[in-house]
Design an enzyme around this catalytic site. Structure first.
Site, PDB file in Angstrom:
ATOM      1  N   CYS A  65     -10.928   3.060   0.051  1.00 26.12           N
ATOM      2  CA  CYS A  65      -9.501   3.273   0.275  1.00 26.12           C
ATOM      3  C   CYS A  65      -9.185   2.469   1.522  1.00 26.12           C
ATOM      4  CB  CYS A  65      -9.237   4.755   0.509  1.00 26.12           C
ATOM      5  SG  CYS A  65      -7.599   5.119   1.163  1.00 26.12           S
ATOM      6  N   HIS A  90      -7.147   2.856   3.759  1.00 21.51           N
ATOM      7  CA  HIS A  90      -6.920   3.649   4.972  1.00 21.51           C
ATOM      8  C   HIS A  90      -8.232   3.858   5.752  1.00 21.51           C
ATOM      9  CE1 HIS A  90      -3.014   4.779   3.272  1.00 21.51           C
ATOM     10  NE2 HIS A  90      -2.723   5.455   4.370  1.00 21.51           N
ATOM     11  N   CYS A 106      -4.424  -1.501  -1.782  1.00 24.59           N
ATOM     12  CA  CYS A 106      -4.522  -0.073  -2.022  1.00 24.59           C
ATOM     13  C   CYS A 106      -5.644   0.130  -3.028  1.00 24.59           C
ATOM     14  CB  CYS A 106      -3.183   0.403  -2.603  1.00 24.59           C
ATOM     15  SG  CYS A 106      -3.198   2.129  -3.099  1.00 24.59           S
ATOM     16  N   ASP A 124       0.875  -1.181   0.000  1.00 20.79           N
ATOM     17  CA  ASP A 124       0.000   0.000   0.000  1.00 20.79           C
ATOM     18  C   ASP A 124       0.908   1.226   0.000  1.00 20.79           C
ATOM     19  OD1 ASP A 124      -2.374   1.590   0.250  1.00 20.79           O
ATOM     20  OD2 ASP A 124      -1.952   1.832   2.378  1.00 20.79           O
ATOM     21  N   SER A 125       0.287   2.402  -0.139  1.00 19.73           N
ATOM     22  CA  SER A 125       1.073   3.631  -0.088  1.00 19.73           C
ATOM     23  C   SER A 125       1.531   3.944   1.345  1.00 19.73           C
ATOM     24  CB  SER A 125       0.231   4.795  -0.599  1.00 19.73           C
ATOM     25  OG  SER A 125      -0.913   4.930   0.211  1.00 19.73           O
ATOM     26  N   GLU A 137      -2.656   8.630   8.487  1.00 16.87           N
ATOM     27  CA  GLU A 137      -1.188   8.595   8.540  1.00 16.87           C
ATOM     28  C   GLU A 137      -0.661   9.332   9.774  1.00 16.87           C
ATOM     29  OE1 GLU A 137       1.168   6.984   6.545  1.00 16.87           O
ATOM     30  OE2 GLU A 137      -0.533   6.004   5.548  1.00 16.87           O
TER      31      GLU A 137
HETATM   32  N1  DGL Z   1      -4.611   3.250   0.978  1.00 13.61           N
HETATM   33  C1  DGL Z   1      -4.674   3.764  -0.318  1.00 13.61           C
HETATM   34  C2  DGL Z   1      -5.925   3.451  -1.048  1.00 13.61           C
HETATM   35  O1  DGL Z   1      -6.509   2.450  -0.714  1.00 13.61           O
HETATM   36  C3  DGL Z   1      -3.966   4.984  -0.704  1.00 13.61           C
HETATM   37  C4  DGL Z   1      -4.270   6.306  -0.129  1.00 13.61           C
HETATM   38  C5  DGL Z   1      -3.332   7.286  -0.766  1.00 13.61           C
HETATM   39  O2  DGL Z   1      -2.134   6.995  -0.769  1.00 13.61           O
HETATM   40  O3  DGL Z   1      -3.791   8.315  -1.280  1.00 13.61           O
HETATM   41  O4  DGL Z   1      -6.344   4.126  -1.943  1.00 13.61           O
END
Ligand code: DGL
Length: 283
Positions: A185, A187, A73, A10-11, A151
């Site tokens: 997302c 996150h 992600c 993931d990011s 984050e």
């Molecule tokens: N967790 C990520 C997603 O599912 C990325 C969020 C990001 O880096 O902008 O999209």
């Protein structure tokens, strides 16, 4: 039987929602996690940049000799699912498993999708939901600020800033009567309590990370690729592309254990980019 690790990327921290569910479903599996904390967010970048980052992340995981890659992600899964065609391993994204779960959960056919700006622009969830329920109305909203809240660890139900952001992003979807909301997302499930507080008890929240983990578990079971049953408890190693401190703190809080000893830093910027080839495997 295959005791190679499962690769998850993931990011940043979002893919931990996949790890958390994998640890419940497949406790004997080793996991290699890569969080691109040096380049987060992905969701505000161009599709080309997102794909390039994903290709570097995947080539790192391939070097770790994984048996399966999960693009944990929503942004990569939406914008560049075709990167999965370029590896000789099973590849799982989060879009299709979550869309399927939402199609099953909705009662009034009004499904909300929240994600990063790139995810919403790609229309990937929209298309996937319509594959399962062609008559559904899909209402989408990008919520880029949520990624930063997570984050930075501002994600508890008591956090006034998280609550304010959630009210601002979600009031339109609530007014339009969605009964199911895809947290598109990875996150966002970390903000689940705040989101639930705003949407109310009658809206089903779909956790993309958990759905992708379930898909991975069934795939490994069906293909006989689970770790041997006498395998010790699985070991999880975490790699990030920037300072480990912030990741340690928030990840430990989310996973409910101290992971300090298992986190290392990787130089992803100078990593090779997984080349593209033309075969076709789908997401
Ligand atoms: N967790 C990520 C997603 O599912 C990325 C969020 C990001 O880096 O902008 O999209």
């Amino acid at each position: 039987m295959d005791n190679r690790p499962i690769g998850v990327f993931d990011s940043g921290l979002g893919g931990l929602t996949v790890v958390k569910e994998l640890e419940v479903l497949l406790p004997g599996e080793d996991i290699v996690y890569f969080g691109d904390t040096g380049r987060v967010p992905y969701g505000t970048r161009s599709f080309e940049t997102i794909e390039r980052y994903a290709r570097q992340d995947m080539s790192f995981l391939l070097e770790m000799d994984v048996k399966l890659i999960i693009a944990a992600c929503g942004t990569v899964s939406s914008v560049a699912p075709h990167v999965g065609n370029d590896i000789d391993l099973p590849f799982i994204g989060v879009v299709e498993p979550a869309a399927k779960a939402a199609a099953k959960a909705t009662r009034n056919g009004r499904v909300g999708v929240i994600g990063t700006t790139a995810t919403i622009q790609s229309g990937a969830f929209d298309r996937a939901i319509h594959q399962f329920t062609p008559e559904a109305s899909v209402l989408s909203q990008d919520c880029p600020m949520f990624v930063h809240l997570v984050e930075n660890g501002w994600c508890t139900a008591e956090d006034p800033i998280a609550l304010l952001a959630a009210q601002r992003y979600l009031s339109g979807l609530k007014e339009q009567g969605v009964d199911t909301l895809i947290l598109g997302c990875t996150h966002f499930p970390i903000l689940r309590q705040v989101i639930a507080q705003v949407m109310g008890p009658h809206v089903t929240l779909i956790n993309t990370g958990a759905e992708a983990a379930r898909r991975a578990a069934s795939l490994l079971k069906e293909s006989g690729q689970c770790a041997p049953s006498d395998h010790k408890k699985g070991r999880c190693r975490f790699f990030v592309s920037d300072a480990v401190g912030g990741f340690n703190r928030t990840a430990s809080m989310f996973l409910g254990r101290d992971i300090r000893e298992q986190v290392s830093r990787v130089d992803i910027i100078n990593h090779p980019i997984l080349p593209s080839c033309s075969s076709s495997k789908g997401e």
